[in-house]
Design an enzyme around this catalytic site. Structure first.
Site, mmCIF file in Angstrom:
data_model
loop_
_atom_site.group_PDB
_atom_site.id
_atom_site.type_symbol
_atom_site.label_atom_id
_atom_site.label_comp_id
_atom_site.label_asym_id
_atom_site.label_seq_id
_atom_site.Cartn_x
_atom_site.Cartn_y
_atom_site.Cartn_z
ATOM 1 C CG LEU A 36 -1.930 -1.138 1.297
ATOM 2 C CD1 LEU A 36 -2.711 -1.068 2.600
ATOM 3 C CD2 LEU A 36 -2.858 -1.121 0.097
ATOM 4 C CB SER A 91 10.540 -5.804 1.402
ATOM 5 O OG SER A 91 10.325 -6.517 0.214
ATOM 6 C CE LYS A 129 14.225 -5.144 4.981
ATOM 7 N NZ LYS A 129 13.635 -4.851 6.304
ATOM 8 C CG ASP A 164 13.389 -2.259 9.280
ATOM 9 O OD1 ASP A 164 12.343 -1.705 8.899
ATOM 10 O OD2 ASP A 164 13.998 -3.110 8.610
ATOM 11 N N GLY A 214 9.900 -13.676 17.195
ATOM 12 C CA GLY A 214 9.349 -13.559 15.855
ATOM 13 C C GLY A 214 9.884 -12.362 15.104
ATOM 14 N N GLY A 219 11.608 -11.696 12.205
ATOM 15 C CA GLY A 219 11.464 -11.416 10.781
ATOM 16 C C GLY A 219 12.583 -10.537 10.258
ATOM 17 C CB ALA A 251 12.051 -5.300 11.270
#
Length: 153
Positions: free
Chosen positions: A23, A69, A73, A109, A133, A135, A137
């Site tokens: 988005l 992303s 990255k 981040d 969790g 991920g 970041a």
């Protein structure tokens, strides 16, 4: 907005694999229009096999910058001119800034997360941080937290 795009409009982009879900163009372009900023933000499907060509396009087309992303990255750094120390330590570049063809990679981040803690008046200095969790970041957040503690000492 379309009538305002002209020869002075600056380009920004999100490059990811996949990119269709984002988005970001809607959010950024709404803000640019609302505040009268002559930029346009686009999304491009770029994977690890095309990331080098995408970085060359950033220079060639004079993009002001891009966001990335995972997994891009973690592989883009070798194609940039400079890497921010936190991004280098985290092995994660999620933002590229183009200053007249000189490309610098940053990770936002960790800085964003730590700023959110500060804005909520969470005292994190000298504290232990537990992350679950994580991920894409997670590593930048951990490195930024460590970097800020190290700079404080």
């Amino acid at each position: 907005m379309l009538e305002d795009i002209n020869g002075h409009t600056r380009l920004l982009a999100f490059i990811a694999d996949p990119a269709e879900h984002t988005l970001s163009p809607r959010m950024h372009n709404y803000s640019f229009e609302k505040y009268g900023i002559n930029y346009v933000y686009l999304a491009f499907q770029i994977n690890q096999t095309t990331i080098e060509q995408a970085v060359n396009a950033i220079r060639t087309l004079d993009f002001r910058g891009v966001n990335l992303s995972m997994p891009n990255k973690q592989v883009v750094a070798k194609y940039l001119d400079r890497i921010d120390p936190v991004a280098e330590l985290a092995n994660s570049v999620n933002t590229i800034v183009n200053d007249n063809g000189f490309l610098t990679g940053y990770t936002t981040d960790g800085r964003g997360f730590m700023n959110a803690l500060r804005d909520r008046q969470v005292d994190y200095q000298g504290k232990t941080m537990t992350m679950l969790g994580c991920g894409g970041a997670g590593m930048p957040i951990a490195v930024q937290a460590h970097w800020m503690e190290w700079k404080r000492l």
